[in-house]
Write an enzyme that holds these catalytic residues in place. Structure first.
Site, PDB file in Angstrom:
ATOM      1  N   HIS A 104       0.828  -1.209   0.000  1.00 24.33           N
ATOM      2  CA  HIS A 104       0.000   0.000   0.000  1.00 24.33           C
ATOM      3  C   HIS A 104       0.856   1.249   0.000  1.00 24.33           C
ATOM      4  O   HIS A 104       1.943   1.268   0.577  1.00 24.33           O
ATOM      5  CB  HIS A 104      -0.960   0.028   1.203  1.00 24.33           C
ATOM      6  CG  HIS A 104      -0.280  -0.139   2.533  1.00 24.33           C
ATOM      7  ND1 HIS A 104       0.131  -1.372   2.985  1.00 24.33           N
ATOM      8  CD2 HIS A 104       0.039   0.740   3.494  1.00 24.33           C
ATOM      9  CE1 HIS A 104       0.680  -1.235   4.192  1.00 24.33           C
ATOM     10  NE2 HIS A 104       0.655   0.047   4.512  1.00 24.33           N
ATOM     11  N   HIS A 106       0.688   5.220   1.200  1.00 27.78           N
ATOM     12  CA  HIS A 106      -0.001   6.225   2.013  1.00 27.78           C
ATOM     13  C   HIS A 106       0.062   7.549   1.263  1.00 27.78           C
ATOM     14  O   HIS A 106       1.128   7.918   0.745  1.00 27.78           O
ATOM     15  CB  HIS A 106       0.733   6.435   3.342  1.00 27.78           C
ATOM     16  CG  HIS A 106       0.780   5.260   4.247  1.00 27.78           C
ATOM     17  ND1 HIS A 106      -0.018   5.162   5.358  1.00 27.78           N
ATOM     18  CD2 HIS A 106       1.559   4.139   4.239  1.00 27.78           C
ATOM     19  CE1 HIS A 106       0.271   4.028   6.005  1.00 27.78           C
ATOM     20  NE2 HIS A 106       1.220   3.396   5.353  1.00 27.78           N
TER      21      HIS A 106
END
Ligand code: AMP
Length: 142
Positions: A104, A106
């Site tokens: 992922h 951010h």
């Protein structure tokens, strides 16, 4: 320590619809949703649907799709919060600061003079996250 992808991670559960998330964008390869412990207003996560533990084991094609969505959602996040800048971060393995083992990015909109809050500080209010997600979806549709 195993470094194989484990589908029981929390983002795997979000991708399979087993737990809820405040979604802001979705396409065939990618999902973006609000971080529940934001380090700043509008903190958003962008994940690939293809299983990957981190940047280093990801399929390059999936990464290419991911970074396009990071840019698209990044523009919307910055606009939605009328931010002065945008900070991206991406951790790999516990030693690299990673706590959820599904790749992922951010995205945190930034304002001059406002420091980032602590990583994994408090849980945000669900209603606030819902409102922030709606703001980002509106910016994406504009
Ligand atoms: P890291 O793996 O260190 O990059 O951080 C994982 C991030 O996921 C943290 O910023 C958490 O606040 C966030 N997080 C953990 N659980 C959830 C969840 N259910 N929904 C959205 N974000 C989450």
């Amino acid at each position: 320590m195993s470094t194989a992808y484990d589908p029981s991670n929390i983002f795997g559960k979000i991708l399979r619809g087993e737990i809820p998330a405040h979604k802001v964008y979705e396409d065939e390869q990618t999902l973006a949703f609000m971080d529940v412990m934001p380090q700043g207003e509008g903190h958003t996560l962008v994940v690939p649907k293809a299983p990957a533990r981190g940047l280093l084991d990801a399929d390059p094609e999936s990464l290419a799709a991911l970074i396009r969505v990071v840019q698209k959602v990044g523009r919307a996040v910055k606009q939605a919060f009328q931010a002065d800048g945008l900070t991206l971060f991406q951790y790999n393995e516990p030693a690299g600061g990673q706590t959820v083992f599904h790749l992922h990015f951010h995205l945190v909109p930034r304002h001059e003079g406002v420091p980032l809050k602590r990583h994994e500080g408090g849980m945000a209010d669900q209603a606030v996250l819902a409102e922030h997600a709606a703001r980002i979806r509106a910016a994406l549709e504009a």
